[in-house]
Design a protein around this motif. Sequence first.
Motif, short mmCIF file in Angstrom:
data_model
loop_
_atom_site.label_atom_id
_atom_site.label_comp_id
_atom_site.label_asym_id
_atom_site.label_seq_id
_atom_site.Cartn_x
_atom_site.Cartn_y
_atom_site.Cartn_z
N ILE A 1 8.99 12.90 -17.25
CA ILE A 1 7.86 13.52 -16.57
C ILE A 1 7.26 12.60 -15.51
N THR A 2 7.33 11.28 -15.74
CA THR A 2 6.73 10.33 -14.77
C THR A 2 7.71 9.97 -13.65
N ARG A 3 8.97 10.32 -13.82
CA ARG A 3 9.99 9.90 -12.86
C ARG A 3 10.15 10.93 -11.74
N TYR A 4 9.03 11.18 -11.10
CA TYR A 4 9.05 12.14 -10.00
C TYR A 4 8.00 11.73 -8.98
N GLY A 5 8.36 11.90 -7.70
CA GLY A 5 7.45 11.55 -6.61
C GLY A 5 7.77 12.38 -5.38
N LEU A 6 7.28 11.95 -4.25
CA LEU A 6 7.46 12.73 -3.03
C LEU A 6 8.91 12.82 -2.59
N VAL A 7 9.76 11.86 -2.97
CA VAL A 7 11.18 11.95 -2.60
C VAL A 7 11.96 12.81 -3.59
N GLY A 8 11.30 13.24 -4.66
CA GLY A 8 11.97 13.99 -5.72
C GLY A 8 12.11 13.13 -6.96
N PHE A 9 13.23 13.29 -7.67
CA PHE A 9 13.47 12.48 -8.86
C PHE A 9 13.49 11.01 -8.47
N SER A 10 12.67 10.21 -9.15
CA SER A 10 12.48 8.80 -8.77
C SER A 10 12.91 7.91 -9.92
N ASN A 11 13.84 7.00 -9.64
CA ASN A 11 14.30 6.13 -10.71
C ASN A 11 14.57 4.71 -10.24
N PHE A 12 15.84 4.32 -10.12
CA PHE A 12 16.22 2.93 -9.90
C PHE A 12 15.66 2.37 -8.59
N ARG A 13 15.83 3.10 -7.52
CA ARG A 13 15.35 2.61 -6.22
C ARG A 13 13.84 2.49 -6.20
N GLU A 14 13.15 3.48 -6.76
CA GLU A 14 11.70 3.47 -6.71
C GLU A 14 11.10 2.38 -7.58
N TYR B 1 0.83 -1.21 0.00
CA TYR B 1 0.00 0.00 0.00
C TYR B 1 0.86 1.26 0.00
N SER B 2 2.02 1.21 0.67
CA SER B 2 2.93 2.37 0.67
C SER B 2 3.44 2.66 -0.73
N CYS B 3 3.86 1.60 -1.43
CA CYS B 3 4.34 1.78 -2.81
C CYS B 3 3.22 2.26 -3.73
N SER B 4 2.02 1.73 -3.53
CA SER B 4 0.87 2.14 -4.35
C SER B 4 0.54 3.61 -4.12
N LEU B 5 0.62 4.05 -2.87
CA LEU B 5 0.35 5.46 -2.56
C LEU B 5 1.41 6.36 -3.19
N TYR B 6 2.66 5.89 -3.19
CA TYR B 6 3.73 6.67 -3.82
C TYR B 6 3.45 6.86 -5.31
N VAL B 7 3.02 5.80 -5.96
CA VAL B 7 2.67 5.88 -7.39
C VAL B 7 1.51 6.85 -7.59
N TRP C 1 -6.20 -4.68 -7.80
CA TRP C 1 -6.11 -3.24 -8.06
C TRP C 1 -4.70 -2.72 -7.77
N THR C 2 -4.14 -3.10 -6.62
CA THR C 2 -2.79 -2.62 -6.29
C THR C 2 -1.76 -3.18 -7.27
N LEU C 3 -2.00 -4.39 -7.77
CA LEU C 3 -1.07 -4.97 -8.76
C LEU C 3 -1.02 -4.11 -10.01
N LEU C 4 -2.17 -3.62 -10.45
CA LEU C 4 -2.22 -2.75 -11.63
C LEU C 4 -1.54 -1.40 -11.36
N ILE C 5 -1.77 -0.85 -10.17
CA ILE C 5 -1.15 0.42 -9.82
C ILE C 5 0.38 0.29 -9.78
N LEU C 6 0.85 -0.82 -9.23
CA LEU C 6 2.29 -1.04 -9.15
C LEU C 6 2.90 -1.22 -10.54
N GLY C 7 2.12 -1.77 -11.47
CA GLY C 7 2.58 -1.87 -12.85
C GLY C 7 2.85 -0.49 -13.43
N LEU C 8 1.96 0.45 -13.14
CA LEU C 8 2.19 1.83 -13.57
C LEU C 8 3.47 2.37 -12.94
N GLY C 9 3.67 2.07 -11.65
CA GLY C 9 4.85 2.57 -10.94
C GLY C 9 6.14 2.10 -11.59
#
Length: 425
Positions: free
Chosen positions: A168-181, A126-132, A211-219
Amino acid sequence: MKKINVWYFLLSFYFYFPFILKDIREINYIIIYLIPLIYIIFNAKFVLSFFRTLMKSHIKLSFISYFIVFCLSLIVPALYGTYDFSYNNVFLSIIRTLIKTLFLLIVFIKIHKNNDFVLFIKYFIYSCSLYVAFSLLMIIIPEFKSFWAGIIYDSALNIQLSMQDKYITRYGLVGFSNFRETFMCSLAAIFNVYIIVKNINTHTKNGTMIWTLLILGLGTSFYGRIGLVVYLISVGLLIFYLFFHKPRYFLLIVLSIAILLTVLISLKERNEMVNIWFNWSFDLFLNYFETGKLETGSSNTVFEKMIFMPDAMTFLFGDGYYSNPNGSGYYMSTDVGFMRPLLFYGFIPTMIAYGITYFLLFSILKVSLKRIDVAGIILSLLLFIQIVLFEIKGEMFYIMFPLLLPFAYMYFLENTSDYAKSNKT
């Protein structure tokens, strides 16, 4: 369904994705590291129980491996006269991450007063899904992204990259989001697959997990293509399993993915930003359909320039460099995870270093095989695939190990009577 504690969920979300505010950086670091460390010290009895439990498995070899390569990260640069101690930061980061994850484990057990592995990994999912979801919100509302970029701390390079249209999609609450995210989202997807298979075997509903599986796919498609590859392998294995064991869920997931792809392709034709992201994210597959070759410009660079056979002495003993002597990037300009330690201290220490993570994964596999836990076997297999693929692209074992330790602890307690003793905090 066991109830989610909202406050613990928010706590988990912050510690899995800790963002640093510019004006209170020191306070943020106190919250992220010092307070959890003090809390862990006050719960020393539980911490001892935690490590005693893990030492009953092959994870004790992980700790031995860690001690050996940590010492070598100090000895090798001094012995070779390079004095490049930058690799030591990798092993220190394992401790920093473990402080956060162990803190979350202790708080979880205090709140829920049980060793519920599924509930514990749901908080991560759920934490990862919320980040996405926050990343998606920043794409839809650019003003929110601009506001957030103005108040959080991020490196100058990351700020520059986040402004490029193709990222444009590689951004989140921690800032620029890439390999770790993308690693985090693909790991959450693997846990998601585990829960779906587990629920099928226990006749539990799976609606939320789909539902969360689909959201994580977007992430994974947002932050890094290697994570998307791991995600697709995980979902592919799940679909294969469902075809034989739960045809209704098989049709539901296939239909959901088909609808999602249809919507994305439709948006791609109508929106230039979506088109740029789609072409970047699915470049591997678009190239395959156009040329018959499963490759991207990035993968070609990795396999043609960054994976190479060094001379015999370097292969066996390393050169004592982790970073380039001029300070620009990694030694010999390689981004490949397993090449960095190989060039630093040679083949045998590199194998020992990877033992840190592989002994942990083997321990999970051993327990799942002993119990004939199909979901656990699938989990172990996907975790092995994940670390292998991510180490081709970059270095991730030092994040995976401390992140998985509390999960492994919970899995052992729930699935093996040998470990299931009183763990009062």
